[in-house]
Write an enzyme that holds these catalytic residues in place. Structure first.
Site, PDB file in Angstrom:
ATOM      1  N   ASP A  50     -21.334 -29.427   7.218  1.00  0.00           N
ATOM      2  CA  ASP A  50     -21.512 -27.990   7.419  1.00  0.00           C
ATOM      3  C   ASP A  50     -22.432 -27.384   6.357  1.00  0.00           C
ATOM      4  OD1 ASP A  50     -19.554 -28.389   9.399  1.00  0.00           O
ATOM      5  OD2 ASP A  50     -17.931 -27.875   8.027  1.00  0.00           O
ATOM      6  N   GLU A  78     -20.049 -22.478  17.711  1.00  0.00           N
ATOM      7  CA  GLU A  78     -19.587 -22.243  16.335  1.00  0.00           C
ATOM      8  C   GLU A  78     -20.769 -22.310  15.389  1.00  0.00           C
ATOM      9  OE1 GLU A  78     -16.739 -25.388  15.984  1.00  0.00           O
ATOM     10  OE2 GLU A  78     -18.258 -26.932  15.777  1.00  0.00           O
TER      11      GLU A  78
HETATM   12  C1  6LW Z   1     -16.562 -26.365  11.245  1.00  0.00           C
HETATM   13  C2  6LW Z   1     -17.337 -26.333  12.472  1.00  0.00           C
HETATM   14  C3  6LW Z   1     -17.706 -27.718  12.547  1.00  0.00           C
HETATM   15  O1  6LW Z   1     -15.840 -25.232  10.947  1.00  0.00           O
HETATM   16  O2  6LW Z   1     -16.663 -28.449  12.139  1.00  0.00           O
HETATM   17  O3  6LW Z   1     -19.350 -29.251  12.865  1.00  0.00           O
HETATM   18  C4  6LW Z   1     -15.743 -27.568  11.552  1.00  0.00           C
HETATM   19  N1  6LW Z   1     -18.899 -28.109  12.835  1.00  0.00           N
HETATM   20  O4  6LW Z   1     -18.422 -25.499  12.488  1.00  0.00           O
HETATM   21  C5  6LW Z   1     -15.148 -28.195  10.365  1.00  0.00           C
HETATM   22  O5  6LW Z   1     -16.177 -28.695   9.539  1.00  0.00           O
END
Ligand code: 6LW
Length: 505
Positions: A24, A180
């Site tokens: 991240d 996300e």
């Molecule tokens: C994070 C989300 C993700 O909050 O995995 O790969 C989660 N992306 O954006 C945990 O790292």
């Protein structure tokens, strides 16, 4: 800082640029300096912060959340709970970091004038619900906090107050899972909304939309996803969760996470999600991500000399190096270099690595093949050297006066794999990780973890060679990666030194 000459045409760099469990990534630029922060989950201190001048060579300069007043990870914090997905920004002469503590405080914001620290006490955002918070400021001085989903709040970043109701912006491709990791940028005439979608496993990807205001409406890029390796046999998988930055020459780059599976089918990754770099060009005001590969063309500006990382930590300093981490909490009295000069002293809290409160001090495994060694004095207790994915998945070589044993825990199964007599004095414990390169059998694991001791003339006495798949994310689940370190499970164990050495394959 030593600066080498401009790379020759044909010069290459290797990816990942920050290996090991560093997912991240969020990046910002302040003048000639770049800073990058990653998730840290259940580990303390939290949120490693890195510095670079060239986007290629990164040095950890601290951890943003390094005081108990900034980071609460209660014992019930599960592995892969805790701190998720920070956003790091430079705005108005200071650094801003926003992150979600999914296990206690929700969304919290910190500021610093020096990203190496100290960072402020937390500013709480009790009304901002959702993981992966982003920060962006518009020309009128409004601060927009955008979270997974994807929705947006106007906030006062000085107080954590929110204004009005959140608005839904864009959720990526219809039906795609887990929109996300939003990041919002003003670039040229547009506001761009970058997101991840498809989940952080093999289907992960990065998509983008653009609009004329920070609040949309947003028009999706016709070429979405702009980055994904889903359905390919590329050696770098799970690519997603990106952040954009401009290089020193004005060119654009993306940092993002990816994994390097090894072994046969289905492929196991053991180092967690790592930070990679890719060039970005622009076509019709849309970003196009260039080739992602383990070896890629070097950027066209002078590169720093890579920092020489010493193999050994001699525990000669009163403070621990910034790369050391512990699950949930690290009381100074239980983990100290001030008790016995030149040694690390660990006082047991939990009775084994199964215990969420075990006294454990580790570092991320960053290379598919590596060697770790430690000189342990178990005269006053029991403890040793361990490779840990979480409480349910770990291998260790444990010393007590007069003998060592190799222990393995995989899910509900506990095993004493080997025992071996030693002298009563200090003992050199060793674990070698050897990555699988040639897959001769589809069932072959990602690596072999060899655990043993060194005898007095330095010869390795291997006591167990275990399949590494059981310490992989595909088996254990979760968001972290392997951490290798020292622990005490009874009394006090002193360690004179710890070595970590990358091995070439
Ligand atoms: C994070 C989300 C993700 O909050 O995995 O790969 C989660 N992306 O954006 C945990 O790292």
């Amino acid at each position: 800082m030593r600066v080498s000459s401009r790379p020759e045409t044909g010069a290459t760099i290797s990816n990942p640029v920050i290996p090991g469990f560093h997912p991240d990534p969020s990046i910002c630029r302040a003048g000639e300096d770049y800073y990058l922060a990653c998730s840290s989950f259940e580990y303390f201190p939290g949120i490693p912060v890195f510095h670079s001048r060239d986007l290629v060579h990164w040095t950890q300069i601290g951890n943003a959340l390094d005081r108990p007043g900034q980071l609460r990870l209660p014992p019930e914090t599960p592995s892969s709970g805790g701190l998720y997905a920070p956003t790091l920004r430079y705005h108005d002469g200071r650094f801003w970091l926003i992150v979600t503590n999914v296990s206690s405080d929700g969304n919290v914001l910190f500021t610093a004038t020096d990203p190496a620290g100290p960072w402020s006490d937390p500013i709480r955002l009790p009304d901002v619900h959702g993981i992966d918070p982003d920060l962006a400021w518009d020309d009128d001085g409004n601060c927009w906090c955008t979270v997974a989903g994807v929705s947006q709040f106007r906030i006062d970043p000085h107080t954590g107050e929110t204004f009005g109701e959140p608005t839904r912006l864009w959720s990526g491709a219809p039906g795609a899972k887990a929109p996300e990791a939003p990041h919002l940028y003003r670039i040229g005439d547009y506001w761009y909304l970058l997101i991840a979608e498809g989940g952080t496993e093999r289907c992960h990807g990065v998509s983008i939309a653009r609009g004329r205001t920070p609040n949309g409406p947003f028009e999706p890029c016709p070429a979405n996803p702009i980055l994904t390796h889903r359905g390919t046999d590329h050696p770098i998988q799970n690519t997603g969760h990106g952040d954009l930055v401009q290089g020193p020459d004005g060119s654009w780059w993306m940092v993002f996470l990816g994994v390097r599976p090894h072994g046969g089918t289905p492929g196991w990754h053991v180092l967690g999600r790592e930070t990679f770099l890719a060039p970005v060009s622009w076509v019709d005001d849309w970003p196009v991500v260039g080739e992602v590969s383990p070896v890629m063309a070097a950027p066209p500006w002078p590169l720093q000399e890579p920092a020489v990382v010493p193999v050994r930590d001699d525990f000669d300093l009163s403070e621990l190096a910034v790369g050391w981490i512990s699950p949930r909490f690290r009381p100074a009295r239980d983990c100290t270099t001030k008790e016995r000069a030149g040694w690390l002293s660990l006082h047991a809290r939990g009775e084994s690595l199964d215990d969420p409160e075990v006294t454990f001090l580790g570092r991320r495994q960053q290379h598919p093949s590596c060697r770790t060694r430690a000189l342990a004095d178990p005269a006053e207790g029991r403890g040793g050297l361990a490779v840990r994915l979480d409480e349910q998945h770990h291998y260790e070589i444990e010393a007590t006066p007069g003998h060592v044993r190799v222990l393995a825990r995989v899910g509900p199964l506990h095993s004493v794999v080997a025992t071996h007599p030693t002298t009563d004095g200090p003992v050199v414990l060793r674990i070698d990780m050897t990555a699988t390169r040639q897959v001769s059998d589809a069932r072959q694991g990602p690596d072999t973890v060899s655990l043993g001791v060194e005898d007095e003339d330095g010869t390795f006495v291997e006591l167990a060679a275990l399949d590494g798949r059981y310490l992989s994310t595909e088996v254990a689940g979760g968001f972290t990666g392997r951490v290798i370190g020292l622990y005490a499970s009874a009394g006090t164990v002193h360690f004179d030194w710890f070595d970590y050495e990358a091995l070439t394959d």
